[in-house]
Design a protein around this motif. Structure first.
Motif, PDB file in Angstrom:
ATOM      1  N   MET A   1       0.835  -1.183   0.000  1.00 22.35           N
ATOM      2  CA  MET A   1       0.000   0.000   0.000  1.00 22.35           C
ATOM      3  C   MET A   1       0.882   1.250   0.000  1.00 22.35           C
ATOM      4  O   MET A   1       1.875   1.306   0.709  1.00 22.35           O
ATOM      5  CB  MET A   1      -0.856   0.056   1.256  1.00 22.35           C
ATOM      6  N   ASN A   2       0.431   2.220  -0.728  1.00 20.48           N
ATOM      7  CA  ASN A   2       1.201   3.453  -0.702  1.00 20.48           C
ATOM      8  C   ASN A   2       0.808   4.273   0.535  1.00 20.48           C
ATOM      9  O   ASN A   2      -0.239   4.030   1.132  1.00 20.48           O
ATOM     10  CB  ASN A   2       1.042   4.238  -2.008  1.00 20.48           C
ATOM     11  N   PRO A   3       1.608   5.227   0.932  1.00 21.34           N
ATOM     12  CA  PRO A   3       1.348   5.981   2.167  1.00 21.34           C
ATOM     13  C   PRO A   3       0.014   6.722   2.164  1.00 21.34           C
ATOM     14  O   PRO A   3      -0.645   6.825   3.185  1.00 21.34           O
ATOM     15  CB  PRO A   3       2.512   6.964   2.247  1.00 21.34           C
ATOM     16  N   HIS A   4      -0.391   7.228   1.009  1.00 23.82           N
ATOM     17  CA  HIS A   4      -1.658   7.964   0.941  1.00 23.82           C
ATOM     18  C   HIS A   4      -2.859   7.042   1.163  1.00 23.82           C
ATOM     19  O   HIS A   4      -3.813   7.394   1.841  1.00 23.82           O
ATOM     20  CB  HIS A   4      -1.784   8.698  -0.397  1.00 23.82           C
ATOM     21  N   GLN A   5      -2.782   5.870   0.600  1.00 22.76           N
ATOM     22  CA  GLN A   5      -3.872   4.911   0.768  1.00 22.76           C
ATOM     23  C   GLN A   5      -3.946   4.454   2.226  1.00 22.76           C
ATOM     24  O   GLN A   5      -5.032   4.311   2.787  1.00 22.76           O
ATOM     25  CB  GLN A   5      -3.670   3.715  -0.157  1.00 22.76           C
ATOM     26  N   THR A   6      -2.799   4.247   2.856  1.00 21.54           N
ATOM     27  CA  THR A   6      -2.767   3.867   4.268  1.00 21.54           C
ATOM     28  C   THR A   6      -3.372   4.967   5.123  1.00 21.54           C
ATOM     29  O   THR A   6      -4.178   4.702   6.023  1.00 21.54           O
ATOM     30  CB  THR A   6      -1.315   3.592   4.714  1.00 21.54           C
ATOM     31  N   GLN A   7      -2.996   6.211   4.840  1.00 24.87           N
ATOM     32  CA  GLN A   7      -3.539   7.344   5.592  1.00 24.87           C
ATOM     33  C   GLN A   7      -5.050   7.450   5.406  1.00 24.87           C
ATOM     34  O   GLN A   7      -5.787   7.683   6.355  1.00 24.87           O
ATOM     35  CB  GLN A   7      -2.860   8.653   5.160  1.00 24.87           C
ATOM     36  N   ASP A   8      -5.516   7.263   4.183  1.00 21.99           N
ATOM     37  CA  ASP A   8      -6.958   7.315   3.909  1.00 21.99           C
ATOM     38  C   ASP A   8      -7.701   6.212   4.655  1.00 21.99           C
ATOM     39  O   ASP A   8      -8.787   6.424   5.193  1.00 21.99           O
ATOM     40  CB  ASP A   8      -7.226   7.197   2.414  1.00 21.99           C
ATOM     41  N   THR A   9      -7.113   5.039   4.681  1.00 24.73           N
ATOM     42  CA  THR A   9      -7.729   3.917   5.397  1.00 24.73           C
ATOM     43  C   THR A   9      -7.823   4.206   6.889  1.00 24.73           C
ATOM     44  O   THR A   9      -8.864   3.973   7.513  1.00 24.73           O
ATOM     45  CB  THR A   9      -6.927   2.622   5.169  1.00 24.73           C
ATOM     46  N   LEU A  10      -6.753   4.729   7.463  1.00 26.07           N
ATOM     47  CA  LEU A  10      -6.769   5.072   8.892  1.00 26.07           C
ATOM     48  C   LEU A  10      -7.780   6.171   9.184  1.00 26.07           C
ATOM     49  O   LEU A  10      -8.507   6.110  10.185  1.00 26.07           O
ATOM     50  CB  LEU A  10      -5.374   5.501   9.346  1.00 26.07           C
ATOM     51  N   GLU A  11      -7.846   7.158   8.323  1.00 20.64           N
ATOM     52  CA  GLU A  11      -8.800   8.258   8.516  1.00 20.64           C
ATOM     53  C   GLU A  11     -10.242   7.733   8.430  1.00 20.64           C
ATOM     54  O   GLU A  11     -11.105   8.121   9.216  1.00 20.64           O
ATOM     55  CB  GLU A  11      -8.559   9.341   7.469  1.00 20.64           C
ATOM     56  N   GLN A  12     -10.494   6.840   7.494  1.00 25.17           N
ATOM     57  CA  GLN A  12     -11.838   6.262   7.364  1.00 25.17           C
ATOM     58  C   GLN A  12     -12.201   5.464   8.610  1.00 25.17           C
ATOM     59  O   GLN A  12     -13.330   5.526   9.087  1.00 25.17           O
ATOM     60  CB  GLN A  12     -11.934   5.380   6.116  1.00 25.17           C
ATOM     61  N   ARG A  13     -11.265   4.732   9.166  1.00 25.65           N
ATOM     62  CA  ARG A  13     -11.522   3.971  10.395  1.00 25.65           C
ATOM     63  C   ARG A  13     -11.853   4.903  11.567  1.00 25.65           C
ATOM     64  O   ARG A  13     -12.720   4.619  12.374  1.00 25.65           O
ATOM     65  CB  ARG A  13     -10.321   3.103  10.749  1.00 25.65           C
ATOM     66  N   ARG A  14     -11.109   6.027  11.630  1.00 27.12           N
ATOM     67  CA  ARG A  14     -11.402   7.004  12.694  1.00 27.12           C
ATOM     68  C   ARG A  14     -12.809   7.550  12.560  1.00 27.12           C
ATOM     69  O   ARG A  14     -13.531   7.679  13.543  1.00 27.12           O
ATOM     70  CB  ARG A  14     -10.388   8.153  12.656  1.00 27.12           C
TER      71      ARG A  14
ATOM     72  N   HIS B   1     -15.901   7.140  15.130  1.00 28.13           N
ATOM     73  CA  HIS B   1     -16.585   8.336  15.626  1.00 28.13           C
ATOM     74  C   HIS B   1     -18.091   8.226  15.378  1.00 28.13           C
ATOM     75  O   HIS B   1     -18.898   8.515  16.269  1.00 28.13           O
ATOM     76  CB  HIS B   1     -16.019   9.584  14.942  1.00 28.13           C
ATOM     77  N   GLN B   2     -18.483   7.789  14.178  1.00 24.01           N
ATOM     78  CA  GLN B   2     -19.904   7.634  13.860  1.00 24.01           C
ATOM     79  C   GLN B   2     -20.547   6.562  14.731  1.00 24.01           C
ATOM     80  O   GLN B   2     -21.670   6.728  15.210  1.00 24.01           O
ATOM     81  CB  GLN B   2     -20.087   7.294  12.374  1.00 24.01           C
ATOM     82  N   ALA B   3     -19.843   5.463  14.965  1.00 24.44           N
ATOM     83  CA  ALA B   3     -20.369   4.396  15.822  1.00 24.44           C
ATOM     84  C   ALA B   3     -20.556   4.903  17.253  1.00 24.44           C
ATOM     85  O   ALA B   3     -21.567   4.591  17.898  1.00 24.44           O
ATOM     86  CB  ALA B   3     -19.443   3.192  15.798  1.00 24.44           C
ATOM     87  N   ASP B   4     -19.612   5.695  17.742  1.00 27.54           N
ATOM     88  CA  ASP B   4     -19.743   6.264  19.089  1.00 27.54           C
ATOM     89  C   ASP B   4     -20.922   7.218  19.167  1.00 27.54           C
ATOM     90  O   ASP B   4     -21.658   7.230  20.152  1.00 27.54           O
ATOM     91  CB  ASP B   4     -18.458   6.991  19.495  1.00 27.54           C
ATOM     92  N   MET B   5     -21.121   8.029  18.118  1.00 27.84           N
ATOM     93  CA  MET B   5     -22.258   8.955  18.111  1.00 27.84           C
ATOM     94  C   MET B   5     -23.576   8.195  18.056  1.00 27.84           C
ATOM     95  O   MET B   5     -24.535   8.565  18.741  1.00 27.84           O
ATOM     96  CB  MET B   5     -22.136   9.931  16.942  1.00 27.84           C
TER      97      MET B   5
END
Length: 95
Positions: free
Chosen positions: A1-14, A18-22
């Protein structure tokens, strides 16, 4: 995985967390509201009608007692709703 895709994946998980907590907080709040409707609206409705009127009855009519009663009922209902959420989550009934 390239760094941008990894960052996007981590951001989506966050965001998903957050949505699950709300959603969880919203469900618990709505359930606590439902449970609070089962209680008498005021402290005076809760007291025993067969007890004679006294200084206690006069003190119970104050705003301070009313606020304390509302806070007590809310905390009871909130705790109950949180326990229900945990039970339903363990059973897989809620996401």
């Amino acid at each position: 995985m390239n760094p941008h895709q990894t960052q996007d994946t981590l951001e989506q998980r966050r965001w998903d967390k957050h949505q699950a907590d709300m959603d969880k907080d919203d469900w618990i709040s709505k359930r606590a509201d439902e449970l609070s409707l089962q209680w008498p609206a005021t402290f005076n409705e809760l007291k025993n009608p067969f007890l004679p009127l006294s200084a206690f009855a006069q003190a119970a009519a104050t705003q301070k007692v009313s606020d304390a009663y509302e806070n007590l009922i809310w905390e009871i209902c909130l705790t109950h709703a949180e326990a229900e959420w945990a039970e339903r989550w363990m059973l897989g009934e809620v996401a």
